[in-house]
Design a protein around this motif. Structure first.
Motif, mmCIF file in Angstrom:
data_model
loop_
_atom_site.group_PDB
_atom_site.id
_atom_site.type_symbol
_atom_site.label_atom_id
_atom_site.label_comp_id
_atom_site.label_asym_id
_atom_site.label_seq_id
_atom_site.Cartn_x
_atom_site.Cartn_y
_atom_site.Cartn_z
ATOM 1 N N PRO A 89 0.543 -0.999 0.260
ATOM 2 C CA PRO A 89 -0.140 0.017 -0.017
ATOM 3 C C PRO A 89 0.914 1.494 0.006
ATOM 4 N N SER A 90 0.186 2.437 -0.925
ATOM 5 C CA SER A 90 0.829 3.672 -0.326
ATOM 6 C C SER A 90 1.036 4.349 1.177
ATOM 7 N N ALA A 91 -0.338 3.722 1.695
ATOM 8 C CA ALA A 91 -0.465 4.304 2.633
ATOM 9 C C ALA A 91 -1.905 3.554 3.152
ATOM 10 N N GLY A 92 -2.047 3.780 4.804
ATOM 11 C CA GLY A 92 -3.304 3.111 5.047
ATOM 12 C C GLY A 92 -2.759 1.460 6.153
ATOM 13 N N ASN A 93 -3.412 0.820 6.355
ATOM 14 C CA ASN A 93 -3.078 0.042 6.813
ATOM 15 C C ASN A 93 -3.597 -1.734 6.228
ATOM 16 N N ILE A 94 -3.699 -2.399 6.441
ATOM 17 C CA ILE A 94 -4.058 -3.922 6.779
ATOM 18 C C ILE A 94 -3.497 -5.206 7.933
ATOM 19 N N HIS A 95 -4.529 -5.510 8.301
ATOM 20 C CA HIS A 95 -4.430 -6.589 9.423
ATOM 21 C C HIS A 95 -5.034 -7.949 9.061
ATOM 22 N N LEU A 96 -3.991 -8.484 9.452
ATOM 23 C CA LEU A 96 -5.045 -9.803 9.073
ATOM 24 C C LEU A 96 -5.310 -10.646 10.279
ATOM 25 N N ASP A 97 -6.443 -11.651 10.808
ATOM 26 C CA ASP A 97 -5.842 -12.281 12.166
ATOM 27 C C ASP A 97 -4.415 -12.670 12.391
ATOM 28 N N PRO A 98 -3.894 -13.098 13.012
ATOM 29 C CA PRO A 98 -2.625 -13.918 12.569
ATOM 30 C C PRO A 98 -2.726 -15.674 12.594
ATOM 31 N N ALA A 99 -4.265 -15.576 12.948
ATOM 32 C CA ALA A 99 -4.150 -17.818 12.780
ATOM 33 C C ALA A 99 -4.608 -17.191 11.458
ATOM 34 N N ALA A 100 -4.805 -16.119 10.291
ATOM 35 C CA ALA A 100 -5.341 -16.501 9.475
ATOM 36 C C ALA A 100 -4.208 -15.924 8.413
ATOM 37 N N ALA A 101 -3.425 -15.387 8.986
ATOM 38 C CA ALA A 101 -2.390 -15.050 7.597
ATOM 39 C C ALA A 101 -1.355 -15.338 7.000
ATOM 40 N N ALA A 102 -0.995 -16.177 7.589
ATOM 41 C CA ALA A 102 -0.252 -17.497 7.140
ATOM 42 C C ALA A 102 -1.157 -18.893 6.012
ATOM 43 N N HIS A 103 -2.446 -18.223 5.991
ATOM 44 C CA HIS A 103 -2.746 -19.346 5.215
ATOM 45 C C HIS A 103 -4.272 -18.248 4.379
ATOM 46 N N VAL A 104 -3.199 -17.910 3.993
ATOM 47 C CA VAL A 104 -4.416 -16.760 2.707
ATOM 48 C C VAL A 104 -4.150 -17.386 0.956
ATOM 49 N N SER A 105 -4.819 -18.030 0.269
ATOM 50 C CA SER A 105 -5.176 -18.357 -1.326
ATOM 51 C C SER A 105 -5.374 -17.264 -2.120
ATOM 52 N N TYR A 106 -4.868 -17.791 -3.612
ATOM 53 C CA TYR A 106 -4.900 -16.644 -4.181
ATOM 54 C C TYR A 106 -5.918 -16.864 -5.749
ATOM 55 N N VAL A 107 -7.022 -16.867 -6.016
ATOM 56 C CA VAL A 107 -7.836 -17.411 -7.505
ATOM 57 C C VAL A 107 -7.582 -16.443 -8.691
#
Length: 247
Positions: free
Chosen positions: A57-75
């Motif tokens: 990001p150029s600015a702002g914040n993204i926060h993912l629950d630590p329990a989920a942050a390492a378990h994200v997939s993309y389609v």
């Protein structure tokens, strides 16, 4: 507790004269699924890429629950299967990249393909599969790592309507069976209303114009014939027209 929190998110690319995303904020509870809707160029795909960590990001914040942050997939919008690998080998690729090559993970991939209706296609190459089958393989590849969150960028857009409806229902089934949370980008208003617990409507300025909760007693294709479903679609259609007129 929120699983995804986005606060005043901005993204600017050097070759553009405006922010692609300009102050986007929203929060989703665990297992709350959202559809991202809006005109072309409003920043939907950019938002997914930021959530995945493919862009910063150029600015702002993204926060993912630590329990989920390492378990994200993309389609992605297209299956992006490796042509010289079979369906099973394509699905196993993320496991191989993580160092897991055991029989247990291979069996898991076989079971997942079977769950997606591809039990007889595990040894087929992408060229031997229909578009809908290829997308199911891509979905299986995204799910094999047991993600908590799946980000989907218009994965059904190029499919015929019958196949698209089947995969919509399949995604809803997987949401329940695997306890998935997803963010689904689409240009289809009906698809957004059908798949989203929330629908976030972005405008051409990269801002959230509407954030609506969608609640139905059931979700199946018959729902699309109901007055309540069509009322929600009509409401978002009117908002969409208003956005286009204001552009």
């Amino acid at each position: 507790m929120y699983s995804i929190e986005v606060s005043n998110l901005r993204k600017h690319f050097p070759n553009q004269n405006r922010d692609v995303l300009a102050g986007v904020s929203f929060a989703l509870h665990a297992r709350e699924c959202a559809a991202l809707l809006g005109p072309s160029g409003c920043g939907k795909t950019t938002l997914l890429r930021l959530l995945m960590g493919l862009e910063q990001p150029s600015a702002g914040n993204i926060h993912l629950d630590p329990a989920a942050a390492a378990h994200v997939s993309y389609v992605f919008q297209e299956p992006r299967l490796i042509p010289w690998r079979t369906s099973l080998e394509n699905v196993c690729l993320p496991l191989e990249l993580r160092g897991g090559r055991g029989t247990a993970t291979r069996q898991e991939a076989i079971d997942l393909l079977a769950r997606l209706g591809l039990a007889e296609r595990t040894q087929h190459f992408p060229r031997e599969l229909s578009g809908g089958m290829q997308m199911r393989v891509a979905l299986a590849r995204a799910l094999i790592t047991r993600p908590k969150i799946v980000l989907l960028d218009e994965p059904f857009a190029a499919l015929d309507e019958r196949t698209r409806f089947r995969l919509q229902d399949l995604l809803l089934d997987l949401k329940e069976q695997l306890q998935l949370q997803y963010l689904f980008v689409t240009h289809s208003i009906a698809e957004a209303v059908y798949l989203g617990d929330r629908v976030l409507l972005l405008n051409r300025h990269g801002q959230i114009d509407a954030d609506e909760r969608i609640e139905f007693e059931r979700r199946d294709q018959a729902l699309k014939l109901s007055p309540e479903f069509n009322a929600r679609v009509r409401d978002f259609s009117e908002r969409f027209v208003a956005l286009e007129s204001a552009a």
